[in-house]
Design a protein around this motif. Structure first.
Motif, PDB file in Angstrom:
ATOM      1  N   THR A   6       0.836  -1.193   0.000  1.00  6.03           N
ATOM      2  CA  THR A   6       0.000   0.000   0.000  1.00  6.03           C
ATOM      3  C   THR A   6       0.873   1.245   0.000  1.00  6.03           C
ATOM      4  O   THR A   6       2.009   1.234   0.489  1.00  6.03           O
ATOM      5  CB  THR A   6      -0.923   0.040   1.228  1.00  6.03           C
ATOM      6  OG1 THR A   6      -0.118   0.012   2.414  1.00  6.03           O
ATOM      7  CG2 THR A   6      -1.877  -1.144   1.244  1.00  6.03           C
ATOM      8  N   CYS A   7       0.343   2.321  -0.542  1.00  3.71           N
ATOM      9  CA  CYS A   7       1.057   3.589  -0.574  1.00  3.71           C
ATOM     10  C   CYS A   7       1.232   4.102   0.860  1.00  3.71           C
ATOM     11  O   CYS A   7       0.256   4.187   1.613  1.00  3.71           O
ATOM     12  CB  CYS A   7       0.272   4.603  -1.401  1.00  3.71           C
ATOM     13  SG  CYS A   7       0.908   6.294  -1.299  1.00  3.71           S
ATOM     14  N   SER A  12      -3.411   3.721  -0.576  1.00  2.90           N
ATOM     15  CA  SER A  12      -3.998   3.104  -1.764  1.00  2.90           C
ATOM     16  C   SER A  12      -3.222   1.841  -2.151  1.00  2.90           C
ATOM     17  O   SER A  12      -2.009   1.758  -1.961  1.00  2.90           O
ATOM     18  CB  SER A  12      -3.988   4.094  -2.925  1.00  2.90           C
ATOM     19  OG  SER A  12      -4.348   3.456  -4.127  1.00  2.90           O
ATOM     20  N   LYS A  13      -3.957   0.878  -2.710  1.00  2.73           N
ATOM     21  CA  LYS A  13      -3.322  -0.337  -3.222  1.00  2.73           C
ATOM     22  C   LYS A  13      -3.053  -0.232  -4.723  1.00  2.73           C
ATOM     23  O   LYS A  13      -2.589  -1.188  -5.346  1.00  2.73           O
ATOM     24  CB  LYS A  13      -4.208  -1.550  -2.929  1.00  2.73           C
ATOM     25  CG  LYS A  13      -4.464  -1.789  -1.447  1.00  2.73           C
ATOM     26  CD  LYS A  13      -5.368  -2.994  -1.241  1.00  2.73           C
ATOM     27  CE  LYS A  13      -5.619  -3.258   0.234  1.00  2.73           C
ATOM     28  NZ  LYS A  13      -6.385  -2.169   0.869  1.00  2.73           N
ATOM     29  N   ASN A  14      -3.367   0.938  -5.297  1.00  2.00           N
ATOM     30  CA  ASN A  14      -3.200   1.139  -6.733  1.00  2.00           C
ATOM     31  C   ASN A  14      -1.865   1.817  -7.025  1.00  2.00           C
ATOM     32  O   ASN A  14      -1.663   2.974  -6.657  1.00  2.00           O
ATOM     33  CB  ASN A  14      -4.343   1.997  -7.285  1.00  2.00           C
ATOM     34  CG  ASN A  14      -5.704   1.395  -7.011  1.00  2.00           C
ATOM     35  OD1 ASN A  14      -5.894   0.193  -7.186  1.00  2.00           O
ATOM     36  ND2 ASN A  14      -6.643   2.213  -6.570  1.00  2.00           N
ATOM     37  N   HIS A  15      -0.969   1.111  -7.643  1.00  5.10           N
ATOM     38  CA  HIS A  15       0.345   1.671  -7.942  1.00  5.10           C
ATOM     39  C   HIS A  15       0.968   0.922  -9.104  1.00  5.10           C
ATOM     40  O   HIS A  15       0.490  -0.155  -9.498  1.00  5.10           O
ATOM     41  CB  HIS A  15       1.252   1.607  -6.708  1.00  5.10           C
ATOM     42  CG  HIS A  15       1.223   0.285  -6.000  1.00  5.10           C
ATOM     43  ND1 HIS A  15       1.763  -0.859  -6.522  1.00  5.10           N
ATOM     44  CD2 HIS A  15       0.679  -0.066  -4.811  1.00  5.10           C
ATOM     45  CE1 HIS A  15       1.575  -1.869  -5.692  1.00  5.10           C
ATOM     46  NE2 HIS A  15       0.908  -1.412  -4.640  1.00  5.10           N
ATOM     47  N   CYS A  29       2.186   5.769  -6.816  1.00  5.00           N
ATOM     48  CA  CYS A  29       0.791   5.594  -6.437  1.00  5.00           C
ATOM     49  C   CYS A  29      -0.115   6.210  -7.514  1.00  5.00           C
ATOM     50  O   CYS A  29       0.081   7.361  -7.914  1.00  5.00           O
ATOM     51  CB  CYS A  29       0.538   6.259  -5.088  1.00  5.00           C
ATOM     52  SG  CYS A  29      -1.192   6.169  -4.567  1.00  5.00           S
ATOM     53  N   SER A  30      -1.089   5.450  -7.945  1.00  2.42           N
ATOM     54  CA  SER A  30      -1.991   5.936  -8.990  1.00  2.42           C
ATOM     55  C   SER A  30      -2.977   6.971  -8.471  1.00  2.42           C
ATOM     56  O   SER A  30      -3.566   7.713  -9.256  1.00  2.42           O
ATOM     57  CB  SER A  30      -2.767   4.757  -9.592  1.00  2.42           C
ATOM     58  OG  SER A  30      -1.867   3.792 -10.110  1.00  2.42           O
ATOM     59  N   ASP A  31      -3.156   7.031  -7.141  1.00  2.00           N
ATOM     60  CA  ASP A  31      -4.150   7.925  -6.565  1.00  2.00           C
ATOM     61  C   ASP A  31      -3.563   9.261  -6.107  1.00  2.00           C
ATOM     62  O   ASP A  31      -4.048  10.318  -6.490  1.00  2.00           O
ATOM     63  CB  ASP A  31      -4.872   7.240  -5.409  1.00  2.00           C
ATOM     64  CG  ASP A  31      -5.719   6.074  -5.889  1.00  2.00           C
ATOM     65  OD1 ASP A  31      -6.150   6.098  -7.057  1.00  2.00           O
ATOM     66  OD2 ASP A  31      -5.944   5.138  -5.101  1.00  2.00           O
ATOM     67  N   SER A 189       1.419  14.913  -5.004  1.00  2.00           N
ATOM     68  CA  SER A 189       1.378  14.280  -3.686  1.00  2.00           C
ATOM     69  C   SER A 189       1.416  15.321  -2.572  1.00  2.00           C
ATOM     70  O   SER A 189       0.798  15.141  -1.516  1.00  2.00           O
ATOM     71  CB  SER A 189       2.515  13.263  -3.531  1.00  2.00           C
ATOM     72  OG  SER A 189       3.765  13.823  -3.855  1.00  2.00           O
TER      73      SER A 189
END
Length: 215
Positions: A6-7, A12-15, A29-31, A189
């Motif tokens: 996670t970020c 977030s788990k989106n990366h 991180c995509s978010d 960020s």
């Protein structure tokens, strides 16, 4: 069992993987767009401290003072006379705090290795400085929440780091090569961080950032 990464800033788990070298991987991180090194590649705290022990942060070094003046000079234009501050991550040779005290301010020190006084976090400060610190944080959101909670309304968190920009050639970027550098901020960020903590963001330069606590 597959461990989910996670970020460390927004959880977030989106990366996605943006770079890999012989030593470690770098994810974006995509978010929130924070770029980070997964925990499996972090130095142990023992090795981290050994690296910091080699830093020659000498208050009598005019070149080091000049380097720190990139943050000190604009900060001095923002804070009232005789302000009360905290140098977060003050390191083995505190210098910025001395520079600010020479201008009439009072500065407390905190460093997890060299000045681990948890009592500073129950106090209230007019300003907090963190020079070449935030790229080392294992849990940046937790640390920033803690700092923001000690800041008085209208106060500043003054940061010095090297921002990741759209022009950065990451594969050849010197700043990522320090094994104790595990998180890299960019405008996106920082904007996410400021919004989450209700701070006003001022990117003064590619090396200096101010976060002001609102009302």
């Amino acid at each position: 069992m597959i461990k989910i990464i996670t970020c460390p800033l927004c959880q977030s788990k989106n990366h996605s993987l943006i770079h890999k070298d012989s030593h470690r991987e770098y994810l974006s991180c995509s978010d929130c767009r924070f770029v980070f090194v997964p925990k499996s590649f972090h130095l142990s705290e023992t090795d981290e401290k050994l690296r910091y022990d080699t830093h020659n942060n000498d208050p009598s070094d005019n070149r080091y003072r000049h380097f720190l003046s990139q943050l000190a000079e604009p900060l001095l234009q923002k804070i009232p006379e005789k302000s009360y501050g905290l140098d977060f991550g003050s390191g083995p040779g505190p210098t910025l705090s001395l520079m600010l005290e020479e201008k009439g301010h009072h500065v407390e020190l905190y460093d997890k290795f060299y000045a681990s006084n948890q009592g500073v976090f129950i106090k209230k400060f007019d300003f907090i400085t963190a020079t070449e610190v935030i790229e080392h944080l294992r849990n940046p959101m937790l640390e920033f929440k803690r700092l923001a909670s000690t800041l008085r309304a209208g106060g500043y968190i003054a940061l010095m780091t090297h921002l990741l920009t759209e022009e950065t050639d990451f594969s050849n970027w010197y700043y990522k090569n320090d094994p104790s550098h595990i998180g890299f901020f960019n405008k996106q960020s920082l904007a996410y961080l400021a919004k989450e903590l209700k701070l006003e963001l001022d990117i003064y330069s590619e090396r200096v950032i101010f976060l002001k606590k609102l009302g």
